[in-house]
Design a protein around this motif. Structure first.
Motif, PDB file in Angstrom:
ATOM      1  N   MET A   1       9.312  50.554  20.642  1.00 23.16           N
ATOM      2  CA  MET A   1       8.822  50.544  22.015  1.00 23.16           C
ATOM      3  C   MET A   1       9.967  50.681  23.017  1.00 23.16           C
ATOM      4  SD  MET A   1       6.593  47.659  24.073  1.00 23.16           S
ATOM      5  CE  MET A   1       5.278  47.652  22.871  1.00 23.16           C
ATOM      6  N   PHE A   2      11.052  49.961  22.781  1.00 20.41           N
ATOM      7  CA  PHE A   2      12.209  49.986  23.672  1.00 20.41           C
ATOM      8  C   PHE A   2      13.436  50.444  22.879  1.00 20.41           C
ATOM      9  CE2 PHE A   2       9.460  46.391  24.855  1.00 20.41           C
ATOM     10  CZ  PHE A   2       8.982  46.887  26.064  1.00 20.41           C
ATOM     11  N   LEU A   3      14.234  51.310  23.485  1.00 14.42           N
ATOM     12  CA  LEU A   3      15.395  51.880  22.810  1.00 14.42           C
ATOM     13  C   LEU A   3      16.670  51.552  23.569  1.00 14.42           C
ATOM     14  CD1 LEU A   3      14.029  55.472  22.049  1.00 14.42           C
ATOM     15  CD2 LEU A   3      14.060  53.504  20.508  1.00 14.42           C
ATOM     16  N   THR A   4      17.731  51.274  22.816  1.00 14.50           N
ATOM     17  CA  THR A   4      19.044  51.144  23.429  1.00 14.50           C
ATOM     18  C   THR A   4      19.501  52.533  23.882  1.00 14.50           C
ATOM     19  OG1 THR A   4      20.241  51.512  21.370  1.00 14.50           O
ATOM     20  CG2 THR A   4      19.616  49.231  21.878  1.00 14.50           C
ATOM     21  N   VAL A   5      20.567  52.560  24.688  1.00 14.47           N
ATOM     22  CA  VAL A   5      21.107  53.848  25.124  1.00 14.47           C
ATOM     23  C   VAL A   5      21.500  54.690  23.912  1.00 14.47           C
ATOM     24  CG1 VAL A   5      22.970  54.982  26.398  1.00 14.47           C
ATOM     25  CG2 VAL A   5      21.898  52.921  27.334  1.00 14.47           C
ATOM     26  N   GLY A   6      22.150  54.044  22.929  1.00 14.76           N
ATOM     27  CA  GLY A   6      22.564  54.764  21.724  1.00 14.76           C
ATOM     28  C   GLY A   6      21.393  55.327  20.960  1.00 14.76           C
ATOM     29  N   GLU A   7      20.291  54.526  20.861  1.00 15.43           N
ATOM     30  CA  GLU A   7      19.102  54.991  20.149  1.00 15.43           C
ATOM     31  C   GLU A   7      18.445  56.165  20.879  1.00 15.43           C
ATOM     32  OE1 GLU A   7      17.925  50.694  18.076  1.00 15.43           O
ATOM     33  OE2 GLU A   7      17.117  51.253  20.042  1.00 15.43           O
ATOM     34  N   LYS A   8      18.486  56.148  22.212  1.00 16.53           N
ATOM     35  CA  LYS A   8      17.936  57.269  22.979  1.00 16.53           C
ATOM     36  C   LYS A   8      18.750  58.545  22.747  1.00 16.53           C
ATOM     37  CE  LYS A   8      17.579  54.655  26.750  1.00 16.53           C
ATOM     38  NZ  LYS A   8      17.387  54.230  28.144  1.00 16.53           N
ATOM     39  N   ILE A   9      20.075  58.384  22.667  1.00 14.55           N
ATOM     40  CA  ILE A   9      20.931  59.561  22.404  1.00 14.55           C
ATOM     41  C   ILE A   9      20.601  60.157  21.042  1.00 14.55           C
ATOM     42  CG2 ILE A   9      23.313  60.294  21.977  1.00 14.55           C
ATOM     43  CD1 ILE A   9      24.173  58.171  24.056  1.00 14.55           C
ATOM     44  N   ARG A  10      20.488  59.302  20.042  1.00  8.43           N
ATOM     45  CA  ARG A  10      20.190  59.790  18.681  1.00  8.43           C
ATOM     46  C   ARG A  10      18.805  60.418  18.625  1.00  8.43           C
ATOM     47  NH1 ARG A  10      20.803  55.387  14.213  1.00  8.43           N
ATOM     48  NH2 ARG A  10      19.052  54.522  15.395  1.00  8.43           N
ATOM     49  N   THR A  38      25.059  53.888  17.165  1.00  7.19           N
ATOM     50  CA  THR A  38      24.795  52.711  16.311  1.00  7.19           C
ATOM     51  C   THR A  38      25.048  51.405  17.053  1.00  7.19           C
ATOM     52  OG1 THR A  38      27.047  52.924  15.423  1.00  7.19           O
ATOM     53  CG2 THR A  38      25.247  53.932  14.160  1.00  7.19           C
ATOM     54  N   ASN A  39      25.197  51.511  18.353  1.00  4.38           N
ATOM     55  CA  ASN A  39      25.359  50.329  19.218  1.00  4.38           C
ATOM     56  C   ASN A  39      26.619  49.522  18.931  1.00  4.38           C
ATOM     57  OD1 ASN A  39      22.810  50.843  20.523  1.00  4.38           O
ATOM     58  ND2 ASN A  39      21.804  49.992  18.693  1.00  4.38           N
ATOM     59  N   LYS A  40      27.624  50.187  18.355  1.00  3.94           N
ATOM     60  CA  LYS A  40      28.898  49.508  18.095  1.00  3.94           C
ATOM     61  C   LYS A  40      29.868  49.640  19.263  1.00  3.94           C
ATOM     62  CE  LYS A  40      28.449  50.081  13.083  1.00  3.94           C
ATOM     63  NZ  LYS A  40      28.960  50.787  11.876  1.00  3.94           N
ATOM     64  N   LEU A  74      19.350  53.501  31.267  1.00  9.30           N
ATOM     65  CA  LEU A  74      18.742  52.189  31.490  1.00  9.30           C
ATOM     66  C   LEU A  74      18.903  51.280  30.273  1.00  9.30           C
ATOM     67  CD1 LEU A  74      17.137  50.941  33.865  1.00  9.30           C
ATOM     68  CD2 LEU A  74      15.058  51.446  32.574  1.00  9.30           C
ATOM     69  N   PRO A  75      19.580  50.113  30.424  1.00  8.02           N
ATOM     70  CA  PRO A  75      19.739  49.187  29.296  1.00  8.02           C
ATOM     71  C   PRO A  75      18.394  48.680  28.797  1.00  8.02           C
ATOM     72  CG  PRO A  75      21.178  48.590  31.136  1.00  8.02           C
ATOM     73  CD  PRO A  75      20.223  49.622  31.645  1.00  8.02           C
ATOM     74  N   ILE A  76      18.368  48.257  27.580  1.00  8.54           N
ATOM     75  CA  ILE A  76      17.103  47.851  26.967  1.00  8.54           C
ATOM     76  C   ILE A  76      16.494  46.649  27.673  1.00  8.54           C
ATOM     77  CG2 ILE A  76      18.123  46.309  25.207  1.00  8.54           C
ATOM     78  CD1 ILE A  76      16.036  47.623  23.246  1.00  8.54           C
ATOM     79  N   GLU A  77      17.368  45.713  28.171  1.00 10.58           N
ATOM     80  CA  GLU A  77      16.839  44.533  28.857  1.00 10.58           C
ATOM     81  C   GLU A  77      16.076  44.927  30.127  1.00 10.58           C
ATOM     82  OE1 GLU A  77      20.026  43.478  26.191  1.00 10.58           O
ATOM     83  OE2 GLU A  77      19.997  44.882  27.883  1.00 10.58           O
ATOM     84  N   LEU A  78      16.596  45.939  30.847  1.00 14.74           N
ATOM     85  CA  LEU A  78      15.903  46.397  32.053  1.00 14.74           C
ATOM     86  C   LEU A  78      14.626  47.161  31.711  1.00 14.74           C
ATOM     87  CD1 LEU A  78      18.743  47.536  34.496  1.00 14.74           C
ATOM     88  CD2 LEU A  78      17.147  45.637  34.765  1.00 14.74           C
TER      89      LEU A  78
END
Length: 420
Positions: A1-10, A38-40, A74-78
């Motif tokens: 449902m919600f993606l980190t910036v890295g997950e959106k790029i991938r 990979t959010n590292k 947009l960060p996942i928390e937002l």
């Protein structure tokens, strides 16, 4: 449902069949991109701008149909916060409570956790399920302490609702906590005054008039701290307590002190409270002409429908007292729907009491039965507690004591009604 910036790029890269190496020509190495995906690594905004511009170039602008740059960054928390803001306006909150709480707990969004529990408390208050109301307010207060947030406003709202449903002892405790916590954590907030005003009002309801007077007198010692019209509210509560201790004649001076001062010009929205209280005061003194004059001044100033209905009900009471029963019934009928469909049990009981007095005065026995049938229909839609219905029915015996002699069929009717 919600993606980190890295997950959106991938996700976007895979959608357009792009290799990580495709971004090398835009200054983004494969290793660095892999670390972001990979959010590292947390990429700075300029790097994200470079990646987004690369996507625009590599996809001939098609990336913009998936994400704007703001959405891309947009960060996942937002993302979660914005989604929750939309969901929390939904009327389906109770049905989705577990789902929403799992999400806020997963992302440790303490403020939303508290907000959801508070809304649940409000929902159950309106549904007249007061044990569940208390459960969720206590959860919200507990979570506010867990996340080191100020719980004073939660204590205050919980205390107000406890007062409204007649749980005065508990309301005193909770409102006292609201005052103490607000004074400690936010001493300049209006909540410090508001909690004390409602505490004094609660003591008034408990008939602990001297305790209520102690609270308001303490407030009045620091008159300059009573901001945004709180002085008006404090003096009105003082009049209520003094009315019970010294009588309406002596307490009335506090209302005229307000009317004779300039403060109502500064805070005109409080005028309706003063005129309503003055009308009530004169009504209790049996000065009906002056009571009517004050209440008629209050009526067009009352901002809420329920407030207007309460003032109108008192006007009806005046006509009852002076023997104009048809006029009294007109005002009672006018207020009926607003009051009976409201959430204030105390106001409902006040209306019922006035209407039953009139029915009994006129020996309108069949109208009494019709009223109880209507109250039963309110029980069926959770707008009136069933236990209170039986208490009212039982108390009706006393209302018929001393009435003019009833005909035999009226006695039989009453017997069948009260024993059914």
């Amino acid at each position: 449902m919600f993606l980190t910036v890295g997950e959106k790029i991938r996700q976007a890269r895979q959608q357009f069949n792009l290799k990580q190496g495709s971004f090398r020509n835009f200054g983004i190495t494969q290793h660095y991109l892999s670390m972001i995906e990979t959010n590292k690594r947390q990429a700075p905004e300029q790097t994200l701008r470079d990646i987004y511009d690369a996507f625009i170039n590599l996809t001939n602008g098609e990336i913009e149909s998936f994400y704007t740059f703001e959405e891309f960054c947009l960060p996942i928390e937002l993302q979660v916060s914005r989604w929750l803001d939309q969901q929390l306006n939904s009327e389906t909150l109770p049905q989705r409570y577990e789902e929403l709480m799992l999400i806020v707990e997963k992302y440790s969004l303490g403020e939303y956790m508290i907000f959801i529990d508070e809304r649940m408390g409000e929902y159950y208050f309106k549904a007249q399920d007061y044990s569940m109301m208390a459960y969720y307010y206590r959860r919200a207060i507990g979570n506010s302490r867990k996340f080191s947030l100020n719980p004073s406003s939660l204590y205050f709202e919980f205390g107000r609702r406890l007062r409204k449903i007649g749980k005065y002892d508990e309301a005193v405790l909770v409102l006292s906590l609201a005052f103490l916590v607000a004074k400690e954590l936010s001493p300049d907030s209006l909540l410090v005054c508001d909690a004390q005003i409602y505490l004094a009002l609660t003591y008034h309801r408990m008939k602990e008039y001297r305790l209520g007077l102690e609270v308001v007198n303490e407030l009045l010692k620091n008159k300059d701290n009573l901001k945004e019209g709180r002085y008006v509210g404090t003096l009105i509560v003082k009049e209520l307590c003094m009315r019970r201790l010294e009588g309406a004649e002596k307490s009335r001076k506090y209302l005229y002190e307000l009317l004779d001062s300039d403060i109502l010009n500064q805070f005109p929205s409080f005028s309706h409270y003063v005129y309503h209280s003055l009308g009530w005061n004169y009504l209790e003194s049996q000065k009906y002409e002056k009571a009517l004059e004050a209440l008629q001044k209050a009526l067009p100033l009352r901002p809420k429908q329920l407030d207007k209905a309460i003032t109108t009900l008192l006007i009806g009471r005046i006509y009852f007292e002076i023997g104009q029963y048809e006029e009294a019934q007109k005002y009672y009928s006018e207020t009926k729907e607003t009051i009976l469909m409201s959430e204030s049990l105390r106001t409902k009981l006040l209306w019922i009491d006035e209407q039953l007095d009139l029915y009994c005065k006129l020996n309108q026995i069949h109208q009494v039965k019709e009223l109880f049938i209507e109250l039963k229909s309110l029980v069926d839609i959770d707008k009136f507690p069933e236990s209170m219905l039986y208490e009212l029915k039982t108390s009706m015996y006393k209302r018929f004591e001393g009435l003019s002699p009833l005909r035999r069929e009226e006695y039989l009717f009453l017997y069948n009604f009260f024993t059914s």
